[in-house]
Design a protein around this motif. Structure first.
Motif, short mmCIF file in Angstrom:
data_model
loop_
_atom_site.label_atom_id
_atom_site.label_comp_id
_atom_site.label_asym_id
_atom_site.label_seq_id
_atom_site.Cartn_x
_atom_site.Cartn_y
_atom_site.Cartn_z
N ASN A 84 10.30 -9.64 0.82
CA ASN A 84 9.67 -8.34 0.71
C ASN A 84 7.97 -8.43 1.09
N ASP A 85 7.65 -9.90 1.18
CA ASP A 85 6.26 -10.29 1.58
C ASP A 85 6.10 -9.99 3.21
N ASP A 113 5.72 -8.35 6.64
CA ASP A 113 5.32 -6.99 7.15
C ASP A 113 4.99 -7.20 8.49
N SER A 137 2.50 -8.86 3.55
CA SER A 137 2.47 -7.40 3.23
C SER A 137 1.41 -7.14 2.37
N THR A 138 0.57 -6.06 2.59
CA THR A 138 -0.36 -5.64 1.46
C THR A 138 0.04 -5.02 0.28
#
Length: 288
Positions: free
Chosen positions: A99-100, A102, A250-251
């Motif tokens: 999920n990190d 991007d 990811s932000t």
């Protein structure tokens, strides 16, 4: 051991003093940069001063002669291996923390907005420029900065320390010393930020794990090339590649920099740790 103790005292005390001054007083940007460059040359300056005043020739110092033609293989290894292992470490980190990852380059866009006041229409192009610069340009420019450290750690400390203790202990001690030297920078957030479990000592420990592994690789290319320049190039490439994995972070999720994705993280440093282990095994096999 006398010269090792002298080296450690001055390298730590003078560098830490300069870093404390830089971090606690406001200077113009250009002056801060000059002071930081001067601080990373303190290990080399300490070695040179000791050599000048040492009349008994007890100090071993690795050659400053680049000898590029003879050592082209080691310069290529010094340049390419950190690139590959930084990317492998990032791949490992993102394969665990999916999920990190991007591909919209949100963090790069935020950086561009902070600098220019507006987002870029071509973030992919901006990212590619950063990546290519980190691989093809910055390592060679910043080699001269990393020479200051490498003259101390690989140029002096390792070859003199190994005279007194076993090679494996030398690798561990030299790596830990190199990591501890960075404590003032770790405390102010360099490499891992300020918000992680066990701050700042878990960061210090994590960095020492990395510096032991990276130090084994740097000592290996230094001994095989008989010159300090390949280690300086490898060190520079590691530094240059440091921010590249963050381009894909990811932000939406807080960065857990203690684990990665930079090569200094616990997870992302594993490929370098494996490489270091292989080199140690090879050293033992050659001895036997």
């Amino acid at each position: 051991m006398k010269y090792i103790r002298i080296y450690l005292f001055f390298s730590f005390s003078l560098t830490w003093l300069m870093w404390v001054i830089i971090n606690n007083f406001e200077f113009p940007d250009y002056l801060s940069s000059i002071l930081m460059i001067a601080s990373v040359y303190i290990p080399a300056i300490t070695v040179w001063v000791m050599k000048i005043f040492n009349k008994e020739d007890e100090i071993t110092i690795v050659s400053l002669e680049p000898d590029v033609k003879k050592n082209i293989k080691w310069y290529l290894i010094a340049w390419i291996v950190p690139v590959i292992f930084t990317l492998l470490g990032a791949l490992l980190y993102y394969s665990i923390f999916k999920n990190d990852f991007d591909l919209t380059f949100g963090r790069l866009q935020n950086e561009i907005i902070n600098k220019t006041g507006q987002p870029s229409d071509t973030p992919i192009t901006a990212a590619n420029i950063k990546i290519l610069s980190a691989i093809l340009i910055n390592p060679f420019i910043n080699t001269f900065l990393c020479l200051g450290e490498e003259m101390g750690w690989r140029g002096f400390l390792f070859p003199n320390l190994v005279k007194h203790v076993s090679r494996i202990k030398t690798h561990i001690l030299a790596g830990v010393i190199w990591g501890l030297w960075h404590i003032p920078l770790t405390i102010v957030g360099h490499n891992y930020g300020l918000e992680y479990f066990g701050y700042p000592w878990s960061g210090v420990l994590t960095l020492c794990i990395f510096t032991i592994a990276a130090g084994i690789f740097l000592s290996w290319i230094t001994e095989n090339s008989s010159t300090i320049w390949p280690a300086a190039l490898a060190h520079s490439t590691i530094n240059s590649m440091g921010k590249i994995p963050y381009l894909f972070l990811s932000t939406a999720n807080p960065s857990n920099r203690l684990f990665g994705p930079a090569i200094t993280g616990l997870i992302s440093s594993l490929p370098m740790v494996i490489l270091a282990s292989v080199l140690i095994i090879k050293e033992k096999q050659l001895k036997n």
